[in-house]
Design an enzyme around this catalytic site. Structure first.
Site, short mmCIF file in Angstrom:
data_model
loop_
_atom_site.label_atom_id
_atom_site.label_comp_id
_atom_site.label_asym_id
_atom_site.label_seq_id
_atom_site.Cartn_x
_atom_site.Cartn_y
_atom_site.Cartn_z
N ASP A 93 -14.12 74.59 69.92
CA ASP A 93 -13.72 73.56 69.10
C ASP A 93 -13.31 72.32 69.86
OD1 ASP A 93 -11.15 73.98 69.45
OD2 ASP A 93 -10.76 74.84 67.36
N ASP A 267 -17.12 80.77 61.50
CA ASP A 267 -15.75 81.23 62.18
C ASP A 267 -14.80 81.41 61.33
OD1 ASP A 267 -13.61 79.30 63.35
OD2 ASP A 267 -15.44 78.39 62.74
#
Length: 376
Positions: A93, A267
């Site tokens: 990320d 996720d």
């Protein structure tokens, strides 16, 4: 790396899709659930054990890795894959969410975010360009564009301003990412629960062009009904031939609902975090193994599960090691939860390919409605 990143849809059932993402480090079967390895590890799990659960890809965290051990140290040691002993794909990320939720004394500007580490108070700066640099040093296969995540609740005007800043940062992320064959950059749709803002964000991202697209700004306290309300239309705003990633989701019923609505990737820390606190996810719902009802129960956690915790240990043993605070307790229940999540994804993929998703979803909800087995 000569192979390029690609995505192939192989079947659909309603809005649900199944397919394969191809990367130089292996294929990712979709719909996919990505276990979270925040600081270069899925807590309480060896990498080979994570792979044994059926995971094709892991998620790493730019914010945590830039602070400790630092991206510069990781690249000197051979990159994140070698550093954490995971030879499959990794998605990182951008760090934006953690900066907004964890860091202290944040200062936001058009340029980026200046903040102090939650670890030692040291001062740092993240911008689209710096986020792309860190993720390049880490060597992740899928890179996320740098975005701003407003604290909720927020006014619609504040959400709109944040979304437009994120779109400007998305363009800078695209420019800083450059041409990296074999690696992919995903843009992140923002806009809260307001359809007009989501449409504006999606249009901006499509104009820039990305290898994949994420739906951000959900699973942040808005509730499942509101989240599904956005997912009823948001995936359809994104290119059909690119992966769609719902960030930070979630509970099993969230996952099933998201897949029904056209999401390809998800996720969440939930299965591993729950495992460390004695919460097991099973086809019958959630089980708190620390409850006294399990103290003398010789039966497995789930007789239909083939994970090591269910195959080799009783509920009584799992209860005991949690009460005794033994390390193996977190290991076994984390393995079970990740195994259950990956079995759920495989079931969804198989059902979509066979055109029987409706039957699978009905059976999923029926099993959960029955609840856990009766105590002895």
């Amino acid at each position: 790396m000569t192979q390029r990143f690609s995505f192939e849809l192989t079947a659909t059932d309603g809005r649900a899709r199944t397919g394969v993402i191809s990367t130089p480090r292996g294929e990712i079967r979709t719909p996919a659930f990505m276990p979270v390895g925040t600081a270069g590890t899925v807590k309480a799990m060896l990498p080979e054990n994570v792979r044994a659960t059926g995971a094709d890809i892991l998620l790493g965290n730019t914010y945590h890795l830039m602070l400790r051990p630092t991206a510069e140290r990781v690249v000197r040691l051979g990159g994140l894959h070698r550093f954490m002993n995971w030879d499959r794909p990794i998605l990182t990320d951008s760090g934006g969410f953690q900066v907004m939720s964890l860091a202290d004394l944040r200062k936001l500007s058009e340029e980026g975010v200046t903040f102090r580490s939650h670890i030692d108070g040291s001062k740092h700066h993240l911008s689209p360009e710096r986020s792309m640099e860190i993720q390049r040093l880490l060597g992740s296969d899928i890179v996320m564009a740098f975005d701003e995540c407003p604290a909720l609740p927020a006014t619609e005007e504040a959400v709109a301003q944040s979304m437009r800043l994120s779109m400007r940062w998305a363009r800078r992320s695209r420019e800083a990412f450059g041409d990296r064959p074999g690696h992919a950059l995903f843009g992140i749709m923002q806009g809260g629960v307001t359809r007009d803002l989501r449409e504006e964000s999606a249009a901006a991202l499509r104009e820039i062009g990305f290898e994949g697209y994420a739906i951000g700004g959900l699973a942040v306290g808005e509730g499942q009904e509101a989240m599904f309300g956005v997912l009823d239309y948001a995936p359809g705003l994104l290119p059909e031939d690119r992966p769609r990633y719902l960030m930070g989701v979630g509970k099993p019923d969230d996952i099933v609902g998201a897949v029904e609505r056209g999401v390809d990737m998800m996720d969440c820390v939930l299965p591993s975090r729950s495992g460390r606190t004695g919460q097991a996810w099973t086809r019958r719902g959630q089980v708190n193994i620390k409850n006294a009802r399990h103290m003398d129960d010789p039966r497995p956690l789930d007789e239909a599960c083939s994970c090591p915790a269910c195959r080799s240990y009783s509920r009584a043993y799992l209860h005991h090691v949690f009460r005794a605070q033994e390390i193996i307790a977190s290991m076994l229940l984390t393995w079970h939860n990740l195994h259950y999540y990956q079995e759920l994804m495989q079931g969804l993929r198989t059902a979509i390919a066979a055109g029987r998703l409706g039957e699978f979803v009905a059976a999923f909800h029926a099993a959960r409605a029955e609840g856990d087995i009766e105590p002895l």
